[in-house]
Design an enzyme around this catalytic site. Structure first.
Site, mmCIF file in Angstrom:
data_model
loop_
_atom_site.group_PDB
_atom_site.id
_atom_site.type_symbol
_atom_site.label_atom_id
_atom_site.label_comp_id
_atom_site.label_asym_id
_atom_site.label_seq_id
_atom_site.Cartn_x
_atom_site.Cartn_y
_atom_site.Cartn_z
ATOM 1 N N HIS A 111 0.987 -1.280 -0.016
ATOM 2 C CA HIS A 111 0.328 -0.035 0.094
ATOM 3 C C HIS A 111 1.386 1.206 -0.111
ATOM 4 O O HIS A 111 0.711 2.399 -0.511
ATOM 5 C CB HIS A 111 -1.001 0.267 1.143
ATOM 6 C CG HIS A 111 -1.735 -1.214 1.258
ATOM 7 N ND1 HIS A 111 -2.405 -2.256 2.229
ATOM 8 C CD2 HIS A 111 -2.577 -1.290 0.373
ATOM 9 C CE1 HIS A 111 -2.529 -2.406 1.848
ATOM 10 N NE2 HIS A 111 -3.876 -2.564 1.033
ATOM 11 N N GLY A 156 -2.175 -2.303 -6.988
ATOM 12 C CA GLY A 156 -1.240 -3.521 -7.370
ATOM 13 C C GLY A 156 -1.074 -4.246 -8.072
ATOM 14 O O GLY A 156 -2.586 -4.864 -8.797
ATOM 15 N N LYS A 192 0.391 -7.057 -7.663
ATOM 16 C CA LYS A 192 -0.042 -9.065 -7.227
ATOM 17 C C LYS A 192 -1.514 -9.044 -7.021
ATOM 18 O O LYS A 192 -1.851 -10.312 -7.070
ATOM 19 C CB LYS A 192 0.058 -8.644 -6.069
ATOM 20 C CG LYS A 192 -0.003 -9.951 -5.274
ATOM 21 C CD LYS A 192 -0.126 -9.661 -3.484
ATOM 22 C CE LYS A 192 -1.909 -9.541 -3.014
ATOM 23 N NZ LYS A 192 -1.989 -10.190 -2.097
ATOM 24 N N GLN A 218 -7.606 -7.894 -10.985
ATOM 25 C CA GLN A 218 -8.726 -7.040 -10.952
ATOM 26 C C GLN A 218 -7.849 -5.601 -11.380
ATOM 27 O O GLN A 218 -8.770 -4.833 -11.752
ATOM 28 C CB GLN A 218 -8.040 -6.864 -8.639
ATOM 29 C CG GLN A 218 -8.349 -5.593 -8.531
ATOM 30 C CD GLN A 218 -8.486 -5.282 -7.176
ATOM 31 O OE1 GLN A 218 -9.343 -5.545 -5.744
ATOM 32 N NE2 GLN A 218 -7.334 -4.598 -6.244
HETATM 33 O O1 PAF Z 1 -7.410 -3.967 -3.890
HETATM 34 C C1 PAF Z 1 -8.431 -3.994 -2.412
HETATM 35 O O2 PAF Z 1 -7.948 -3.115 -1.734
HETATM 36 C C2 PAF Z 1 -9.428 -4.052 -3.285
HETATM 37 O O3 PAF Z 1 -9.828 -4.521 -3.706
HETATM 38 C C3 PAF Z 1 -10.338 -2.784 -3.729
HETATM 39 C C4 PAF Z 1 -9.618 -2.450 -5.144
HETATM 40 C C5 PAF Z 1 -9.585 -1.286 -2.776
HETATM 41 C C6 PAF Z 1 -11.826 -3.113 -3.587
HETATM 42 O O4 PAF Z 1 -12.801 -2.882 -2.382
#
Ligand code: PAF
Length: 294
Positions: A38, A148, A150, A154
């Site tokens: 993060h 990310g 990782k 997504q």
């Molecule tokens: O990757 C994450 O932490 C979550 O999937 C996100 C993108 C914040 C959506 O809730």
């Protein structure tokens, strides 16, 4: 000073007053419980944006019943102090009732991309992710948003959503950050027992194995996948509740299976340690075959 915004109107007001005409507004969407991964997204956002807002919201929509929504690690005070140290301008931290007041009938469909890899064992997960990210994009209206590598699936789904819906913002996908032994940082790592944590190194090792097999000339997809699975199985067979979810080579653009290995492939793995499911991936670029000399 990092401003904490808890409601959608507060967030909209902050954006209205803070957005400058010249500089970019960057959004880092997170579910909190910050780790180095993060922080690397936040640092990148701070580096190239004029203002940075981080959202911290554990999104119920992306957890199926029986998954770890309730037990997902939450530590807002620690996250806020890290955000402050990193110079984040604002943190958007709504309650679930603020984001989903009741009567949510509209959601973002993600098609086949949401059914591959993690989608096979988490039906509806990526629709939940796309829907909350779409809401965050509408609320914050960022110029750039940071995710990310990782979570490669997504990232691809969000890039596709932005492209398909003509959203005027740029998605930046930042490299995976790893612990010294190669394990990708994840909020879920802290839930592993010492034994599981030491076995978790096999995810990245299996990806590196795939890479070295391919770079030394192996071109049979099934053969590489079997070698990855064999290596993971060897490492986890004695750990109670540990099992492979998938170990695959896929097309990085479609996440579909491959007929042949060429160009760029995505090696992706998911392993369950009891209720904790870890994922990792590696993009492998294959040098064009050398022309045979005549
Ligand atoms: O990757 C994450 O932490 C979550 O999937 C996100 C993108 C914040 C959506 O809730």
């Amino acid at each position: 000073m990092t401003v904490v915004l808890r409601t959608i109107p507060e967030a909209r007001r902050w954006v209205r007053t803070e957005r400058t005409s010249s500089g970019a507004l960057g959004l880092v969407p997170t579910m909190g419980s910050f780790h180095e991964g993060h922080l690397s997204l936040i640092r990148r956002a701070r580096q190239i944006c004029d203002r940075t807002i981080v959202s911290i919201f554990v999104n119920p929509l992306q957890f199926a019943p029986g998954e770890d929504y309730e037990s997902y690690p939450r530590d807002f005070d620690r996250d806020l102090s890290l955000a402050t140290q990193e110079g984040v301008d604002a943190v958007f931290h709504p309650e679930a009732g603020e984001m989903y007041p009741s009567g949510l009938v509209t959601s973002v469909g993600v098609g086949k991309l949401g059914e591959a890899l993690c989608g096979a064992s988490r039906p509806g997960h990526f629709q939940g992710v796309a829907t909350v990210v779409a809401k965050l994009f509408h609320i914050v209206q960022p110029d750039r948003a940071f995710f990310g590598q990782k979570d490669a699936q997504q990232a691809l789904i969000i890039r596709t959503m932005v492209l398909n819906l003509n959203w005027p913002l740029q998605i930046e996908v930042c490299p995976t950050v790893r612990e010294p032994d190669g394990v990708a940082y994840s909020s879920r790592n802290r839930r592993l027992s010492a034994e599981e944590r030491s076995r978790a190194t096999v995810l990245y090792r299996s990806l590196r194995l795939a890479e070295s097999l391919i770079q030394s000339g192996e071109r049979n997809v099934a053969c590489v996948e079997q070698q990855m699975q064999k290596q993971i199985q060897k490492m986890i067979h004695a750990v109670p509740g540990a099992e492979i979810d998938y170990a695959r080579l896929v097309d990085p653009a479609t996440l579909g299976g491959l007929q042949q290995i060429r160009g760029e492939v995505l090696a992706a793995v998911a392993v369950r340690f009891g209720k904790t499911r870890l994922i990792d991936n590696l993009s492998i670029k294959i040098a064009p075959e050398r022309q045979a000399r005549g």
